[in-house]
Design an enzyme around this catalytic site. Structure first.
Site, short mmCIF file in Angstrom:
data_model
loop_
_atom_site.label_atom_id
_atom_site.label_comp_id
_atom_site.label_asym_id
_atom_site.label_seq_id
_atom_site.Cartn_x
_atom_site.Cartn_y
_atom_site.Cartn_z
N LYS A 51 0.84 -1.12 0.05
CA LYS A 51 -0.07 0.02 -0.05
C LYS A 51 1.03 1.07 -0.02
O LYS A 51 0.62 2.15 -0.72
CB LYS A 51 -0.95 -0.08 1.08
CG LYS A 51 -2.09 -0.97 1.28
CD LYS A 51 -2.90 -1.08 2.29
CE LYS A 51 -4.05 -2.27 2.37
NZ LYS A 51 -4.31 -2.67 3.71
N GLN A 95 -5.17 -1.90 9.84
CA GLN A 95 -4.97 -3.26 8.97
C GLN A 95 -5.43 -4.57 9.75
O GLN A 95 -5.31 -4.63 10.83
CB GLN A 95 -3.33 -3.28 8.72
CG GLN A 95 -3.08 -4.60 8.14
CD GLN A 95 -3.12 -4.34 6.46
OE1 GLN A 95 -2.83 -3.29 5.93
NE2 GLN A 95 -3.83 -5.50 5.73
N ASP A 118 -11.65 2.41 4.63
CA ASP A 118 -12.12 0.87 4.36
C ASP A 118 -13.36 0.95 4.28
O ASP A 118 -14.13 0.07 4.02
CB ASP A 118 -11.60 0.15 5.55
CG ASP A 118 -10.59 -0.81 5.03
OD1 ASP A 118 -10.17 -0.87 3.92
OD2 ASP A 118 -9.79 -1.53 5.97
#
Ligand code: NAD
Length: 291
Positions: A51, A95, A118
């Site tokens: 990322k 994460q 997200d």
């Protein structure tokens, strides 16, 4: 050799990132993303690194906050509070998975919904399922982008989504519904899975079960999107679809690796830019999803 076309997610994601980079440059923006990584899960370390690399290439500033596996909920919440306040951080990503002693939902709910790149905060989930502007989870967003490349109008198509997780299956079913598909959501308790899947014009496999979808589960000409990432004993990655068995039946299929995976990262960067735009209250030139 069959008539199946392979959807090249790697190339599509590269093209998408190029457009993102151009938009960021043209608008002189500097979107900022904070990735919170707790512990040393090897897959998570790789994802965080990927990322970071992709973000830097398009002009998104990334900070990885790598905390010890034993970090307390209080400690992570304090970090989230600090990131919520910072004007140079537009997106915050926790994460997943987090170590067992932590409740991921508590942490997700601490993130300011406007920075929730997200799309997992209940405010965003609620807005998305109501058809309101929201941050949309990256993997479903990437799947929709790939599907739309090969099926320009989804109206009336029968989509079967295998998997009902909050991260992939559930939001994807909503997005397909919003495009006027007839949607069937299959899951671990579904009986006669192959029969259900064989109804699909668009079949998405997001179960995390290697080769769950075989030749008997695919209708001739179906579009097959394989979200699964399963590590085999030999270390290689395989999807939820038996690619070789389905090759000659599907009209289009995504490979694993090189299908949905690269799109997920591209969409994370898109969401970060969108979050930055929202926080600056300026419109996003690069519209991806109707809102
Ligand atoms: P999850 O474990 O949270 O959910 C799996 C879902 O599949 C569940 O809803 C379950 O009901 C269903 N399921 C499990 N076994 C089944 C079976 N035998 N038949 C039918 N349904 C079954 O997983 P997830 O987070 O949704 O991820 C799914 C897969 O996608 C995993 O392999 C994951 O690694 C992968 N993934 C890939 C990306 C990407 O970027 N490509 C992103 C996220 C997840």
């Amino acid at each position: 050799m069959g008539t199946t076309h392979i959807i090249d997610g790697k190339q599509t994601a590269a093209d998408f990132r190029k457009n993102l980079a151009e938009e960021i440059k043209r608008a002189s923006l500097s979107p900022g993303l904070a990735v919170i990584l707790v512990g040393d899960n090897p897959a998570s370390l790789i994802y965080a690194k990927n990322k970071q690399k992709a973000a830097q290439e398009v002009g998104v500033m990334v900070e990885v906050h790598h905390l010890a596996a034993l970090a307390s909920e209080r400690m992570i919440m304090d970090l989230i509070d600090e990131l919520n306040k910072r004007p140079d951080i537009h997106g915050i990503l926790l994460q997943l998975p987090v170590p067992m002693h932590l409740n991921p939902q508590n942490l997700i709910e601490r993130i300011d919904p406007i920075k929730d790149v997200d799309g997992l905060h209940p405010v965003n989930v609620g807005k998305m399922t109501s058809g309101l502007p929201a941050m949309i989870p990256c993997t479903p967003l990437g799947c929709m982008y790939l599907i739309k490349q090969v099926v320009p109008s989804l109206v009336g198509k029968h989509a079967v989504v295998v998997g009902r997780s909050a991260l992939v299956g559930r939001p994807l079913a909503h997005l397909l519904l919003q495009e006027d598909c007839t949607v069937t959501q299959a899951h671990s308790k579904t009986t006669h899975l192959a029969d259900v899947c064989r109804q699909a014009d668009i079949l998405v496999a997001a179960a995390g079960v290697p080769h769950l979808i075989g030749a008997d589960a695919v209708k001739k000409g179906a579009v097959v999107i394989d979200v699964g990432i399963n590590r085999q004993e030999n270390g290689k990655i395989t999807g939820d679809v038996d690619f070789d068995a389905v090759q000659d039946i599907a009209s289009f299929i995504t490979p694993v690796p090189g299908g949905v995976g690269p799109m997920t990262i591209a969409m994370l960067l898109f969401n970060t830019l969108k979050a930055a735009r929202n926080q600056m209250k300026t419109g996003l030139d690069m519209m991806l999803y109707k809102e």
